[in-house]
Design a protein around this motif. Structure first.
Motif, PDB file in Angstrom:
ATOM      1  N   SER A  93      -4.941   3.916   1.333  1.00  0.00           N
ATOM      2  CA  SER A  93      -4.653   5.521   1.825  1.00  0.00           C
ATOM      3  C   SER A  93      -5.190   6.064   2.770  1.00  0.00           C
ATOM      4  O   SER A  93      -6.394   6.637   3.075  1.00  0.00           O
ATOM      5  CB  SER A  93      -4.880   6.429   0.138  1.00  0.00           C
ATOM      6  OG  SER A  93      -6.483   6.380  -0.288  1.00  0.00           O
ATOM      7  N   SER A  94      -4.436   5.624   4.357  1.00  0.00           N
ATOM      8  CA  SER A  94      -4.936   6.414   5.816  1.00  0.00           C
ATOM      9  C   SER A  94      -3.859   6.374   5.891  1.00  0.00           C
ATOM     10  O   SER A  94      -2.652   6.590   5.917  1.00  0.00           O
ATOM     11  CB  SER A  94      -5.795   4.799   5.995  1.00  0.00           C
ATOM     12  OG  SER A  94      -5.301   3.840   5.167  1.00  0.00           O
ATOM     13  N   THR A  95      -4.052   5.921   7.040  1.00  0.00           N
ATOM     14  CA  THR A  95      -2.892   6.436   8.163  1.00  0.00           C
ATOM     15  C   THR A  95      -2.006   5.033   8.541  1.00  0.00           C
ATOM     16  O   THR A  95      -2.372   4.336   8.078  1.00  0.00           O
ATOM     17  CB  THR A  95      -3.637   6.621   9.701  1.00  0.00           C
ATOM     18  OG1 THR A  95      -3.563   5.819  10.180  1.00  0.00           O
ATOM     19  CG2 THR A  95      -3.778   8.431   9.824  1.00  0.00           C
ATOM     20  N   ASN A  99      -3.115   1.581   8.063  1.00  0.00           N
ATOM     21  CA  ASN A  99      -2.499   0.713   7.359  1.00  0.00           C
ATOM     22  C   ASN A  99      -2.241  -1.063   8.291  1.00  0.00           C
ATOM     23  O   ASN A  99      -2.355  -2.270   7.606  1.00  0.00           O
ATOM     24  CB  ASN A  99      -1.417   0.415   6.578  1.00  0.00           C
ATOM     25  CG  ASN A  99      -1.892   1.408   5.798  1.00  0.00           C
ATOM     26  OD1 ASN A  99      -1.821   0.494   4.472  1.00  0.00           O
ATOM     27  ND2 ASN A  99      -1.640   2.375   5.082  1.00  0.00           N
ATOM     28  N   LYS A 132       0.501   7.989  13.107  1.00  0.00           N
ATOM     29  CA  LYS A 132      -0.499   9.388  12.863  1.00  0.00           C
ATOM     30  C   LYS A 132      -0.409   9.559  11.511  1.00  0.00           C
ATOM     31  O   LYS A 132      -0.881  10.271  11.012  1.00  0.00           O
ATOM     32  CB  LYS A 132      -0.741  10.039  13.717  1.00  0.00           C
ATOM     33  CG  LYS A 132      -0.941   9.833  15.240  1.00  0.00           C
ATOM     34  CD  LYS A 132      -2.395   9.660  15.882  1.00  0.00           C
ATOM     35  CE  LYS A 132      -2.486   8.812  16.927  1.00  0.00           C
ATOM     36  NZ  LYS A 132      -3.853   7.958  17.097  1.00  0.00           N
ATOM     37  N   LYS A 133       0.641   9.704  10.657  1.00  0.00           N
ATOM     38  CA  LYS A 133       0.558  10.228   9.360  1.00  0.00           C
ATOM     39  C   LYS A 133      -0.402   9.358   8.241  1.00  0.00           C
ATOM     40  O   LYS A 133      -0.335   8.275   8.392  1.00  0.00           O
ATOM     41  CB  LYS A 133       2.591  10.143   9.188  1.00  0.00           C
ATOM     42  CG  LYS A 133       3.260  10.977   9.983  1.00  0.00           C
ATOM     43  CD  LYS A 133       3.824  12.289   9.060  1.00  0.00           C
ATOM     44  CE  LYS A 133       3.878  13.481   9.542  1.00  0.00           C
ATOM     45  NZ  LYS A 133       5.069  12.847  10.347  1.00  0.00           N
ATOM     46  N   GLN A 134      -0.300  10.262   6.895  1.00  0.00           N
ATOM     47  CA  GLN A 134      -1.150   9.510   6.114  1.00  0.00           C
ATOM     48  C   GLN A 134       0.380   8.469   5.612  1.00  0.00           C
ATOM     49  O   GLN A 134       1.384   9.370   4.979  1.00  0.00           O
ATOM     50  CB  GLN A 134      -1.357  11.009   5.134  1.00  0.00           C
ATOM     51  CG  GLN A 134      -2.805  11.127   5.393  1.00  0.00           C
ATOM     52  CD  GLN A 134      -3.579  10.244   5.627  1.00  0.00           C
ATOM     53  OE1 GLN A 134      -3.912   9.570   4.661  1.00  0.00           O
ATOM     54  NE2 GLN A 134      -4.649  10.303   6.704  1.00  0.00           N
ATOM     55  N   ASN A 136       0.860   7.815   1.824  1.00  0.00           N
ATOM     56  CA  ASN A 136       0.904   8.620   1.370  1.00  0.00           C
ATOM     57  C   ASN A 136       2.130   9.333   1.452  1.00  0.00           C
ATOM     58  O   ASN A 136       2.548  10.252  -0.114  1.00  0.00           O
ATOM     59  CB  ASN A 136       0.215   8.259  -0.063  1.00  0.00           C
ATOM     60  CG  ASN A 136      -0.939   9.298   0.035  1.00  0.00           C
ATOM     61  OD1 ASN A 136      -1.336   9.860   1.264  1.00  0.00           O
ATOM     62  ND2 ASN A 136      -2.393   9.069  -0.364  1.00  0.00           N
ATOM     63  N   THR A 137       2.165   9.823   2.582  1.00  0.00           N
ATOM     64  CA  THR A 137       2.609  11.041   2.666  1.00  0.00           C
ATOM     65  C   THR A 137       4.767  10.692   3.050  1.00  0.00           C
ATOM     66  O   THR A 137       5.313  11.757   2.995  1.00  0.00           O
ATOM     67  CB  THR A 137       2.776  11.891   3.271  1.00  0.00           C
ATOM     68  OG1 THR A 137       2.509  11.655   4.853  1.00  0.00           O
ATOM     69  CG2 THR A 137       0.677  12.410   3.341  1.00  0.00           C
ATOM     70  N   GLN A 143       8.026   3.153   3.868  1.00  0.00           N
ATOM     71  CA  GLN A 143       6.589   2.816   3.452  1.00  0.00           C
ATOM     72  C   GLN A 143       6.922   1.609   3.096  1.00  0.00           C
ATOM     73  O   GLN A 143       5.883   0.521   3.299  1.00  0.00           O
ATOM     74  CB  GLN A 143       6.218   3.823   2.049  1.00  0.00           C
ATOM     75  CG  GLN A 143       5.616   4.691   1.461  1.00  0.00           C
ATOM     76  CD  GLN A 143       4.577   5.517   0.513  1.00  0.00           C
ATOM     77  OE1 GLN A 143       5.064   4.136  -0.624  1.00  0.00           O
ATOM     78  NE2 GLN A 143       4.570   5.900   0.162  1.00  0.00           N
TER      79      GLN A 143
ATOM     80  N   GLU B 151     -10.417   3.223  -1.977  1.00  0.00           N
ATOM     81  CA  GLU B 151      -9.232   3.551  -2.662  1.00  0.00           C
ATOM     82  C   GLU B 151      -9.462   4.644  -4.053  1.00  0.00           C
ATOM     83  O   GLU B 151      -9.173   5.337  -4.182  1.00  0.00           O
ATOM     84  CB  GLU B 151      -7.948   2.612  -2.954  1.00  0.00           C
ATOM     85  CG  GLU B 151      -7.531   2.187  -1.807  1.00  0.00           C
ATOM     86  CD  GLU B 151      -6.403   2.426  -0.765  1.00  0.00           C
ATOM     87  OE1 GLU B 151      -6.335   3.746  -1.696  1.00  0.00           O
ATOM     88  OE2 GLU B 151      -6.391   2.955   0.010  1.00  0.00           O
ATOM     89  N   ASN B 232      -4.111  12.603  -5.446  1.00  0.00           N
ATOM     90  CA  ASN B 232      -3.507  11.156  -4.863  1.00  0.00           C
ATOM     91  C   ASN B 232      -2.803  10.969  -5.470  1.00  0.00           C
ATOM     92  O   ASN B 232      -1.678   8.989  -4.815  1.00  0.00           O
ATOM     93  CB  ASN B 232      -4.451  10.826  -4.175  1.00  0.00           C
ATOM     94  CG  ASN B 232      -5.404  10.773  -2.434  1.00  0.00           C
ATOM     95  OD1 ASN B 232      -4.356  11.455  -2.383  1.00  0.00           O
ATOM     96  ND2 ASN B 232      -6.252  10.532  -2.294  1.00  0.00           N
TER      97      ASN B 232
END
Ligand SMILES: Nc1ncnc2c1ncn2[C@@H]1O[C@H](COP(=O)(O)OP(=O)(O)OP(=O)(O)O)[C@@H](O)[C@H]1O
Ligand SMILES: [Mg+2]
Lengths: 218, 233
Positions: A93-95, A99, A132-134, A136-137, A143, B151, B232
């Motif tokens: 859960s980061s950009t 990752n 720069k996107k997260q 998990n979006t 992905q 996490e 999340n």
């Protein structure tokens, strides 16, 4: 054929008294791509995870640089050279950028080298716009591409891809196959599982089917 | 009725005009409890991690043990510690009874099970792919642990805040091993408990306001964290 990188002998795995893998043998050659098909639940994911050192087999021998070792003994040394990609891509859960940089943090690169390397990987896999996107979006297909780029950047000796293109549209799929071809040409041994072997027609050098816990060449 | 209203008015004045004695007590409370929680957190979370990821026998028994300690009465912890720290006790030579250190130790004992149990719940809920991905990408063990903590950071933060809420509002331990010494071990809860009995209502009510506001704040933070957590996954 050239010498194999690793030869796995007699992989055995049982879940709840059901034998999933019965003495499976598999050789991994540099610059070669192995395709594994098989029904749902036949044990493809389990096999890849054992090869990657993520799942413990009851028994397995590994031949590596001329000697045979037990799985337990040798895995800590060789699992650094082998990367496994999940069937359902998993991103931290980061950009996207962070990752992709994840695995680079553990080698001796300078900050600048790392930045350059990430930039290049983003370009190669067509992900620059998402940098720069997260993570998990993003959509499932993107992905999967990020997870793939995150592994490739580490130049593994063996890359284990569990259903790598299942969520991708045709264009992304062809792009991904191109990247795999390129990786193969640089010496990486690739193992792919898939329910649609046609996707990898130009790429796969060997094709096995996992039936009743055994690999059968097709 | 009129008496009550004027006492509340006095209490508000104490709060708003920065009564030095009152705010010193508040500060002492926070200082002791923040020390207790920050000393406990790293160890408790590492234990929680090893319970979630270690495959050793006894994990269930250890968890059951900590779960049963969740609702231990604070006076019992206080009593236990008092017996250990009293002059004739096994640790009497340390001269810790009626010091802030004794309060910190007592509160550490109080929040340790909370942090282990809630920390375990959070860590155990982490997707197993976090561990697998970190490992296959070559992360060393300590970095894998940090990755997993990151996490599940909202769950861990919730555990820490819950632990903090428990220690800042406990009275049994502070009373028994702190001793309510003005300017040294008198904190919010012992001040309320003991000053009220002397007829000093205004200060008690003012301190009560502080604790209540803190409780509201912690609850708001926790529900915010929960919404984050839900969003999340
Ligand atoms: N951790 C586990 N505990 C118990 N059983 C398991 C576990 N992991 C896998 N199995 C069982 O092992 C068998 C093989 O699972 P695996 O995921 O390897 O199959 P697969 O060939 O990858 O299937 P798919 O095509 O659906 O991906 C299944 O019957 C599964 O239920
Ligand atoms: Mg599978």
């Amino acid at each position: 054929m050239t010498e194999p990188l690793f030869v796995f002998h007699g992989i055995q795995k049982t879940f709840a008294k059901v034998e999933i893998l019965r003495k499976v043998d598999l050789s991994l050659y540099p610059e070669k791509c192995t395709l594994i098909t098989g029904k749902n639940g036949s044990g493809k994911t389990t096999l890849l995870k054992i090869i990657a050192g993520l799942e413990k087999p009851e028994k397995a021998e590994i031949e590596f640089s001329g000697k045979s070792h037990s799985w337990e003994k040798i895995m800590p040394d060789i699992c650094k050279k082998i990367i496994y990609l999940h069937q359902q891509a998993f991103l931290f859960s980061s950009t996207v950028e962070s990752n992709i940089a994840y695995g680079l943090r553990f080698n001796t690169m300078t900050r600048e080298q790392r930045r350059k390397s990430v930039k290049k990987a983003l370009e190669l896999s067509g992900l620059t716009e998402f940098a720069k996107k997260q993570a998990n979006t993003l959509s499932g297909g993107v992905q999967q591409r990020v997870a793939f780029a995150r592994a490739c950047i580490l130049k593994p000796k063996v890359l284990l891809l569990d259903e790598p293109v299942s969520n991708m549209d045709r264009q992304s799929r062809e792009h991904a196959c191109h990247l795999m071809q390129f990786l193969k040409s640089t010496g990486t041994s690739i193992v792919i599982t898939s329910h649609v072997p046609q996707y990898f027609d130009g790429l796969a050098d060997m094709h096995f089917e996992l039936v009743n816990g055994k690999l059968i060449e097709t | 009725m009129e008496g009550l209203l004027s006492t509340i008015q006095q209490a508000l004045q104490l709060l708003l005009y920065g009564d030095a004695e009152l705010w010193a007590i508040v500060l002492l409370s926070f200082s002791v409890s923040i020390k207790a929680i920050s000393l406990t957190t790293p160890l408790a979370l590492l234990l929680a991690f090893s319970l979630a990821y270690g495959n050793y026998p006894g994990v269930r028994i250890i968890l059951a043990f900590f779960n049963s300690l969740l609702s231990v009465p604070t006076v019992v912890v206080g009593l236990f510690l008092y017996v250990l720290l009293t002059r004739q006790g096994p640790f009497g030579d340390l001269r810790l009874l009626f010091t802030q250190s004794a309060m910190v130790i007592g509160q550490m004992i109080l929040c340790f099970p909370i942090l282990v149990a809630l920390g375990y719940a959070a860590i155990q809920a982490a997707d197993v792919r976090v561990w697998e991905t970190a490992r296959t990408l070559g992360a060393p063990r300590w970095y894998i642990i940090l990755t997993i903590f990151y996490e599940v950071r909202y769950g861990l933060l919730a555990a820490v805040l819950t632990g903090f809420g428990r220690v800042i509002s406990e009275v049994g331990i502070s009373m028994m091993v702190g001793g309510n010494i003005m300017g040294y071990t008198r904190n919010i809860t012992t001040a309320i408990a003991l000053e009220t009995s002397k007829g000093e209502f205004a200060q008690g009510i003012a301190l009560g306001f502080v604790l209540l506001s803190l409780a509201f704040l912690l609850t708001a933070l926790l529900s915010y964290i929960q919404s984050k957590n839900g969003g999340n996954t």
